[in-house]
Design a protein around this motif. Structure first.
Motif, PDB file in Angstrom:
ATOM      1  N   PHE A  46      38.396  50.734  42.507  1.00  0.00           N
ATOM      2  CA  PHE A  46      39.714  51.307  42.770  1.00  0.00           C
ATOM      3  C   PHE A  46      39.840  51.702  44.246  1.00  0.00           C
ATOM      4  O   PHE A  46      38.886  52.168  44.858  1.00  0.00           O
ATOM      5  CB  PHE A  46      39.936  52.551  41.894  1.00  0.00           C
ATOM      6  CG  PHE A  46      40.012  52.253  40.431  1.00  0.00           C
ATOM      7  CD1 PHE A  46      41.243  52.111  39.797  1.00  0.00           C
ATOM      8  CD2 PHE A  46      38.867  52.099  39.665  1.00  0.00           C
ATOM      9  CE1 PHE A  46      41.328  51.826  38.451  1.00  0.00           C
ATOM     10  CE2 PHE A  46      38.937  51.817  38.315  1.00  0.00           C
ATOM     11  CZ  PHE A  46      40.174  51.680  37.692  1.00  0.00           C
ATOM     12  N   TYR A 237      45.113  48.134  35.410  1.00  0.00           N
ATOM     13  CA  TYR A 237      45.065  49.542  35.814  1.00  0.00           C
ATOM     14  C   TYR A 237      45.746  49.795  37.162  1.00  0.00           C
ATOM     15  O   TYR A 237      45.454  49.101  38.146  1.00  0.00           O
ATOM     16  CB  TYR A 237      43.616  50.017  35.913  1.00  0.00           C
ATOM     17  CG  TYR A 237      42.743  49.632  34.759  1.00  0.00           C
ATOM     18  CD1 TYR A 237      43.181  49.789  33.427  1.00  0.00           C
ATOM     19  CD2 TYR A 237      41.477  49.101  34.970  1.00  0.00           C
ATOM     20  CE1 TYR A 237      42.365  49.421  32.372  1.00  0.00           C
ATOM     21  CE2 TYR A 237      40.660  48.732  33.911  1.00  0.00           C
ATOM     22  CZ  TYR A 237      41.112  48.892  32.619  1.00  0.00           C
ATOM     23  OH  TYR A 237      40.308  48.518  31.575  1.00  0.00           O
ATOM     24  N   ALA A 240      43.745  49.773  40.871  1.00  0.00           N
ATOM     25  CA  ALA A 240      42.560  48.909  40.910  1.00  0.00           C
ATOM     26  C   ALA A 240      42.649  47.987  42.116  1.00  0.00           C
ATOM     27  O   ALA A 240      43.737  47.660  42.605  1.00  0.00           O
ATOM     28  CB  ALA A 240      42.449  48.097  39.625  1.00  0.00           C
ATOM     29  N   THR A 241      41.499  47.566  42.616  1.00  0.00           N
ATOM     30  CA  THR A 241      41.476  46.708  43.811  1.00  0.00           C
ATOM     31  C   THR A 241      41.631  45.241  43.448  1.00  0.00           C
ATOM     32  O   THR A 241      41.318  44.799  42.333  1.00  0.00           O
ATOM     33  CB  THR A 241      40.153  46.886  44.578  1.00  0.00           C
ATOM     34  OG1 THR A 241      39.062  46.492  43.732  1.00  0.00           O
ATOM     35  CG2 THR A 241      39.957  48.318  45.026  1.00  0.00           C
ATOM     36  N   SER A 245      43.083  43.116  40.230  1.00  0.00           N
ATOM     37  CA  SER A 245      44.301  43.848  39.904  1.00  0.00           C
ATOM     38  C   SER A 245      45.463  42.911  39.585  1.00  0.00           C
ATOM     39  O   SER A 245      45.958  42.192  40.457  1.00  0.00           O
ATOM     40  CB  SER A 245      44.695  44.754  41.068  1.00  0.00           C
ATOM     41  OG  SER A 245      45.990  45.287  40.866  1.00  0.00           O
TER      42      SER A 245
END
Length: 463
Positions: A46, A237, A240-241, A245
């Motif tokens: 994240f 989410y 998130a990265t 994502s």
């Protein structure tokens, strides 16, 4: 990087509109080892960067049952494909909420099936194809008179370096050459960005998308992007990265890649149980279409189940928009009875037990008000009435409900859980399990017990 201002009439604000990203032609592959250590479960990381929801004005479903779905089972016959194709049309309704249906083109059986479906004269779903990224395959597309065709354009370094043995520039140049060939022939290309959830988003995905947009503007022919979560790594989410994502991917291609929602599609797999939620997330953040297969049939853990996305559509839009969900039950029955495909019993919407209760306390609640233990009016929406099966936990309430349900007793004719007939049958059921029975009791067994213990009820049995 060139930044231009534009006024967003929908949000009534000035925005930085045009972003130019250049291909990062790295010497070594970026395999995102912080996320993907092959000897460990993949990690979700994240950075807490949030992107806005931006659900399009119109959203729809596309189908890949006869392409990706057919990679996980025995090939369908032509007649089976035509039957399912017509069911998809009825399910999608007059507004074409199931917009397209994707086919292989390589075998004679595939081509016969396409011709047979074309002969049905149905507006929806539109028949589209899928080919490898080679110019020679376009002859198949033209021969089948298809207006749109998918092209595989693998975009992660896992595929570019380790499968294709190319650099990013070599891969992109090759893909663009094939896309140009499609456009030269007047074919709408649909570029399948394979393995996008392990790809360098700003170093390859966005620069490639921007090159596709330039071609689209030059040829005045729409080019679609299908984001393929090939291994199911995508996550819904917030914060998130990338590259995992889903919100980041969809927002990024819409905002930075400047691809309109109607040309963005999500294709997910279910390796981490996220196929449905990821597809819905793609809708919510700006993709107009999500790609599915009937019953989620696809390689490994399968694709996004089409029937699930019908229900997701209804939940987030508040309407079925003309879709006929009773066809979902017909499709499930066809797979089991005609195709010999065993649907796991507890599969939502299509499994034999998805709306069946065996607990007596649940049956007692259902007898008082069906809404207590049924997700919605399954009899009306899916043509699947609520069911109760009898086992050691059913008790008097479960037996009473079973009798009333199966004998179709209403009003004053309904049998109370304290009725003597219920007591007789309960004693018989209890004796079965006292003698070591484990399995539930079938309808046929209960009817035989009724014939012996409560013969007067047999008059209510419907043939």
């Amino acid at each position: 990087m060139i930044l231009l201002l534009t006024y967003n009439k929908k949000k009534n604000l000035l925005e930085l509109y045009k972003y130019q990203y250049s291909l990062q032609d790295v010497q070594e592959p970026n395999l995102y080892r912080d996320n993907f250590n092959y000897d460990e479960v993949p990690k979700v990381t994240f950075n807490y960067r949030l992107v806005p929801m931006n659900c399009p004005d119109e959203i729809w479903i596309t189908d890949t049952t006869f392409r990706d779905g057919q990679q996980a089972r025995a090939p369908y016959t032509v007649d089976q494909i035509v039957t399912l194709y017509k069911m998809l049309s009825r399910l999608g309704g007059p507004k074409g909420k199931i917009r397209t249906c994707e086919f292989f083109l390589y075998s004679e059986n595939d081509r016969k099936a396409i011709r047979a479906c074309q002969e049905q004269g149905l507006k929806f779903p539109e028949i589209t194809g899928w080919i490898r990224a080679t110019k020679e395959d376009f002859k198949l597309v033209k021969d089948m008179d298809l207006e749109e065709c998918g092209i595989l354009v693998s975009c992660s370094d896992y595929h570019i370096f380790n499968k294709l043995h190319k650099t990013r520039k070599q891969a992109m140049d090759g893909y663009l050459e094939v896309v140009k060939a499609a456009l030269d022939m007047g074919i709408r290309p649909r570029c399948h960005f394979e393995d996008v959830t392990r790809a360098d988003f700003y170093g390859f995905v966005v620069p490639f998308a921007q090159e596709l947009r330039h071609l689209m503007e030059e040829y005045q022919i729409p080019v679609k992007i299908r984001f393929c979560d090939t291994m199911g790594y995508g996550v819904p989410y917030p914060g998130a990265t990338l590259p995992r994502s889903v919100p980041g991917i969809i927002y990024g291609i819409n905002h930075f890649g400047q691809f309109p929602s109607e040309l963005i599609e999500w294709h997910g797999h279910n390796d981490f149980y996220k196929a449905v939620v990821n597809a819905t997330t793609a809708w919510l953040y700006g993709a107009s279409s999500v790609n599915c297969s009937l019953l989620g049939i696809g390689e490994r853990t399968g694709n996004t189940p089409l029937e699930a996305m019908v229900m997701e559509y209804a939940q987030i839009r508040g309407t079925l928009d003309g879709m006929d969900p009773t066809v979902i039950t017909e499709i499930a029955e066809y797979y089991e009875k005609e195709l010999g495909y065993k649907i796991p019993e507890r599969t939502p919407f299509v499994g034999a037990d998805f709306n069946v209760t065996r607990a007596g306390i649940h049956a007692d609640g259902v007898a008082k008000d069906e809404e207590i233990y049924n997700i919605f009016n399954t009899a009306k929406i899916l043509n699947r009435p609520l069911g109760v099966e009898i086992n050691k936990n059913s008790g008097s309430a479960g037996i009473a409900y079973w009798l009333n349900h199966n004998l179709q007793l209403e009003g004053n004719t309904k049998i109370d859980k304290n009725a003597p007939e219920v007591a007789l049958l309960k004693d018989w059921v209890d004796k079965q399990y006292e003698d070591g029975r484990v399995a539930y009791i079938s309808k046929e067994e209960l009817i035989a017990a009724m014939q012996e213990l409560t013969p007067h009820l047999m008059a209510y049995i419907k043939e």
